[in-house]
Design a protein around this motif. Structure first.
Motif: not given
Length: 112
Positions: A29, A32-38
């Motif tokens: 999580n 995903q928050k920092r990079k905005n990828i899976q």
């Protein structure tokens, strides 16, 4: 056509895999928050050649052969769930088709 998705694959040393899987939700999580990828977490495993031996009586451990490493990698990628069944279909042209059934408990997390 096919759409391409970018993912982050985090390799951890095999001995620390269990502790990383306990913190799986937090780590994934945060990425995903920092990079905005899976993001996925997996262990760094070695594949040993079938032919390279120091002595002729040596055998290769099962967990270091190609199929065992690929099976364990797949297990790592779907970590909140687990595989309930596997089927391998051998095609006439020599290719392998894997059918894998995953348990229904964490289905909404795996479909994201």
């Amino acid at each position: 056509g096919k759409s391409e998705k970018r993912v982050v694959l985090v390799y951890v040393p095999y001995p620390s895999l269990k502790s990383a899987q306990k913190l799986h939700y937090k780590i994934v999580n945060e990425i995903q928050k920092r990079k905005n990828i899976q993001a996925f977490i997996t262990a760094k495993r070695n594949i040993l050649s079938k032919w390279i031996k120091v002595h002729k009586s040596q055998t290769r451990p099962r967990n270091r052969c190609l199929t065992a490493v690929f099976d364990n990698l797949l297990d790592d990628l779907i970590i909140p769930g687990n595989i309930t069944a596997r089927r391998i279909r051998h095609k006439l042209n020599g290719r392998l088709q894997y059918k894998i059934w995953i348990n229904e408990e964490n289905k909404q997390y795996l479909e994201e």
